[in-house]
Design a protein around this motif. Structure first.
Motif, mmCIF file in Angstrom:
data_model
loop_
_atom_site.group_PDB
_atom_site.id
_atom_site.type_symbol
_atom_site.label_atom_id
_atom_site.label_comp_id
_atom_site.label_asym_id
_atom_site.label_seq_id
_atom_site.Cartn_x
_atom_site.Cartn_y
_atom_site.Cartn_z
ATOM 1 N N HIS A 251 0.864 -1.299 -0.169
ATOM 2 C CA HIS A 251 0.293 0.001 -0.004
ATOM 3 C C HIS A 251 0.585 0.862 0.002
ATOM 4 O O HIS A 251 2.392 1.330 1.023
ATOM 5 N N GLY A 252 0.412 2.258 -1.217
ATOM 6 C CA GLY A 252 1.638 3.804 -1.232
ATOM 7 C C GLY A 252 1.872 3.727 -2.215
ATOM 8 O O GLY A 252 3.194 4.856 -3.323
ATOM 9 N N ALA A 253 2.501 2.355 -3.015
ATOM 10 C CA ALA A 253 3.254 2.099 -4.507
ATOM 11 C C ALA A 253 2.280 2.634 -5.403
ATOM 12 O O ALA A 253 1.642 2.103 -5.451
ATOM 13 N N PRO A 254 2.939 3.266 -6.531
ATOM 14 C CA PRO A 254 1.835 3.300 -7.557
ATOM 15 C C PRO A 254 1.272 1.755 -8.449
ATOM 16 O O PRO A 254 1.737 1.275 -7.804
ATOM 17 N N SER A 255 -0.306 1.966 -9.186
ATOM 18 C CA SER A 255 -0.670 0.887 -9.266
ATOM 19 C C SER A 255 0.183 -0.325 -10.331
ATOM 20 O O SER A 255 -0.004 -0.588 -10.833
ATOM 21 N N TRP A 256 1.400 0.732 -10.994
ATOM 22 C CA TRP A 256 2.346 0.226 -12.161
ATOM 23 C C TRP A 256 3.446 -0.078 -11.121
ATOM 24 O O TRP A 256 4.725 -0.622 -12.073
ATOM 25 N N PHE A 389 -1.368 -5.675 -0.164
ATOM 26 C CA PHE A 389 -0.982 -5.808 -1.012
ATOM 27 C C PHE A 389 -2.185 -6.150 -1.913
ATOM 28 O O PHE A 389 -2.971 -6.271 -2.219
ATOM 29 N N SER A 390 -1.738 -5.842 -3.664
ATOM 30 C CA SER A 390 -2.832 -5.991 -4.745
ATOM 31 C C SER A 390 -3.109 -6.957 -5.289
ATOM 32 O O SER A 390 -1.959 -7.145 -5.737
ATOM 33 N N GLU A 391 -4.606 -8.164 -5.764
ATOM 34 C CA GLU A 391 -4.173 -8.632 -6.258
ATOM 35 C C GLU A 391 -4.013 -9.262 -7.558
ATOM 36 O O GLU A 391 -3.482 -9.702 -7.690
ATOM 37 N N ASP A 392 -4.024 -7.826 -8.185
ATOM 38 C CA ASP A 392 -3.710 -7.458 -9.872
ATOM 39 C C ASP A 392 -1.995 -7.809 -9.840
ATOM 40 O O ASP A 392 -1.460 -8.216 -10.948
ATOM 41 N N GLN A 393 -1.254 -6.868 -8.676
ATOM 42 C CA GLN A 393 -0.310 -7.010 -9.341
ATOM 43 C C GLN A 393 0.839 -8.639 -8.544
ATOM 44 O O GLN A 393 1.538 -9.227 -9.547
ATOM 45 N N ILE A 394 -0.146 -9.340 -7.725
ATOM 46 C CA ILE A 394 0.578 -10.746 -7.365
ATOM 47 C C ILE A 394 -0.346 -11.675 -8.206
ATOM 48 O O ILE A 394 0.618 -12.082 -8.884
ATOM 49 N N ARG A 395 -1.047 -11.212 -8.986
ATOM 50 C CA ARG A 395 -1.724 -12.132 -10.239
ATOM 51 C C ARG A 395 -0.741 -11.933 -11.516
ATOM 52 O O ARG A 395 0.244 -12.626 -12.135
ATOM 53 N N LEU A 396 0.222 -10.326 -12.090
ATOM 54 C CA LEU A 396 0.905 -10.458 -12.465
ATOM 55 C C LEU A 396 2.125 -10.807 -12.222
ATOM 56 O O LEU A 396 3.089 -11.325 -13.374
ATOM 57 N N ALA A 397 3.148 -10.526 -10.817
ATOM 58 C CA ALA A 397 4.373 -11.542 -10.889
ATOM 59 C C ALA A 397 4.036 -12.603 -11.210
ATOM 60 O O ALA A 397 5.042 -13.636 -11.695
ATOM 61 N N ILE A 398 3.107 -13.333 -10.556
ATOM 62 C CA ILE A 398 3.017 -15.279 -10.596
ATOM 63 C C ILE A 398 2.914 -15.490 -12.122
ATOM 64 O O ILE A 398 3.363 -16.630 -12.801
ATOM 65 N N SER A 399 2.562 -14.769 -13.405
ATOM 66 C CA SER A 399 2.286 -14.784 -15.049
ATOM 67 C C SER A 399 4.143 -14.984 -14.924
ATOM 68 O O SER A 399 4.103 -15.388 -16.197
#
Length: 530
Positions: A251-256, A389-399
């Motif tokens: 939390h606090g980091a940009p969405s990208w 944590f962001s669910e979208d960012q977790i999914r991006l890492a897992i990919s």
């Protein structure tokens, strides 16, 4: 005559290749044959028709240094297919420890009276652990924080050159005695005191000894790029292999931020750097409550911290900290922060700090600091969790193909001496949740690749060649599960529920789970790098 035949299963060998129907024969703790064993004889034959047969899961990042000594069964891990843990992460390890108090402070989950601290060196610690009946195999990293404390004690300053040389000698000694790598926790004291130049010199020792460097970076929110950049820079300059622990931004980091972090890693890899990373398969973050305090307020041991918290003026200064470990605190997100572990206030566990503050008629920040006081000597082990944590960012890492999956938790049990301990919300179900949520339900990656992330990928990062894949001659660490039924049942109100869908687990050829039930088998071993 084989000892065990697992017949009729769908074999995922851990490589990421497509599965195949095959039987697996085990003898003397190792895999003896893979193929059609219909005509072979065995002491025990187990029908696993229709089930996934995989290498035992390897948890690349845990904090079970103390809990495995208190209760080596590792129930929370074994029940979800884990056969190997890698402890000593985020700069915290139970050794080296020149004084018992050092081991107590640097061992997450430590509880007085459970373990006789009879070691000082890293090798002595591994020997102590080796005498325990273990439900899982254990590989250990040496923590920078523990090395720092062994040399500088409670000093709130970086090491000078002579002290740094002593720290380097301790790291080298620990690796020679069996450590699989060096870890740092640069967001925590005392890791936060170290400069990049000092970290680089210590990482050079790991590089020279050809072991892995794993780091909890200095920042994963507003200045996430500085944190990841420092990790890459230190490993590059030292010539070391790098594992970025739980890479997901907070939390606090940009969405990208996750996209940018991956770009930074890929750029360094394109120039020859050996870098990989891992994620926790959950959007909840967890840490010690004390981590919210500024560094100066944590100096001097429990008595000194207690005095500061009880002094009204000093407390206000603590609360005015502009750089807390969690930005969610600065944003007054107390309804997203939950008390996860407390021995003194068990009735409050599972409540948000907004709720605790209302119950007590105080500001949530004061409620958190009051709980530290009430915890007394065990304040270091007061734990909380937040949805950071962001669910979208977790999914991006897992990919990404180089992303392993970790628990960042403790090996525990809902009974016995550890029944009140908790390491994270997903500690009893992290591997199951990954296979359930990210692989089966949302198809972020395929099942064969998901299994690779839990098996051969972490094994290859560690440099272990005889575990993590199903092959002739390899150790028989095997997990058999129902890919359609595997499920985690942990939540914020009841985090101590076992995963389901695991049929059988073998550790070194011995059943630890049979037909979904825990056996008396505890055939785990301490693994040593040298």
């Amino acid at each position: 005559m084989l000892d065990i035949i697992l017949s009729g299963g769908i074999v995922y060998d851990g490589s990421g290749d497509d599965p195949k129907a095959a039987d697996i024969g085990v003898k003397n703790g190792r895999i003896a044959e893979i193929g059609d064993l219909a005509g072979a004889e065995a002491t025990q034959k187990v029908d696993v028709s229709g089930l996934a047969v995989a290498p035992g899961f390897i948890d690349l990042h845990t904090h079970s240094d103390f809990t495995l000594m208190a209760d080596g069964r590792a129930q929370s891990q074994v029940h979800q297919g884990v056969t190997t843990e890698v402890i000593g992460q985020c700069g915290f390890s139970s050794a080296p420890a020149h004084r018992p108090d050092d081991a107590k402070i640097m061992s997450p989950g430590f509880t007085e009276g459970m373990v006789d601290i009879d070691w000082t060196s890293f090798g002595d610690y591994l020997d102590h652990l080796d005498r325990m009946p273990l439900g899982v195999n254990v590989a250990a990293f040496v923590g920078h924080g523990s090395v720092h404390r062994a040399v500088l004690g409670d000093a709130l300053r970086p090491a000078d050159d002579d002290e740094l040389d002593q720290m380097k000698d301790l790291v080298a000694e620990s690796i020679d005695q069996g450590a699989y790598g060096l870890s740092t926790g640069l967001e925590y004291w005392p890791g936060s005191l170290a400069t990049p130049e000092q970290i680089t010199e210590l990482v050079e020792v790991a590089a020279r000894k050809d072991v892995l460097y794993a780091t909890h970076v200095r920042n994963r929110d507003v200045h996430y790029d500085i944190g990841f950049g420092e990790a890459i820079s230190c490993a590059r300059a030292a010539g070391a292999r790098l594992q970025i622990s739980h890479i997901q931004p907070k939390h606090g980091a940009p969405s990208w931020a996750m996209e940018h972090a991956i770009e930074m890693v890929e750029a360094a890899k394109s120039h020859g750097c050996d870098i990989a990373y891992d994620v926790i398969p959950h959007d909840w973050s967890h840490t010690r409550v004390m981590a919210i305090m500024p560094q100066w307020a944590q100096e001097g041991g429990v008595a000194a911290v207690m005095a500061r918290l009880k002094d009204k003026k000093t407390r206000e200064k603590i609360k005015a900290n502009r750089r807390p470990m969690w930005r969610v605190v600065l944003d007054d997100g107390w309804d997203r922060i939950v008390l996860m572990q407390s021995e003194h206030n068990l009735d409050l566990v599972g409540l948000t700090f907004a709720e605790i503050g209302r119950r007590r008629g105080v500001d949530p920040y004061d409620a958190a600091l009051d709980l530290l006081i009430e915890e007394g000597e065990k304040m270091n082990h007061l734990m909380w969790t937040s949805q950071s944590f962001s669910e979208d960012q977790i999914r991006l890492a897992i990919s990404q193909p180089d992303c392993a999956i970790i628990s960042d938790t403790l090996a525990l049990a809902p009974d016995g001496c550890l029944k009140h301990h908790i390491g994270s919300l997903s500690g009893y179900g992290w591997a199951a949740r990954f296979l359930q949520h990210y692989v089966r339900d949302h198809a972020v990656i395929s099942l064969q690749d998901g299994i690779r992330r839990l098996t051969s990928l972490p094994a290859s990062r560690l440099g272990i060649s005889d575990r993590g894949t199903l092959k002739n001659g390899g150790w028989a660490d095997i997990t058999v599960f129902d890919a359609e039924q595997i499920e985690s049942h942990c939540d914020v109100h009841d985090p101590r529920r076992y995963a389901t869908g695991i049929a059988h687990v073998l550790v070194n050829g011995v059943f630890s789970i049979s037909d979904g039930e825990r056996t008396n088998g505890s055939a785990g071993r301490v693994l040593r790098s040298h």
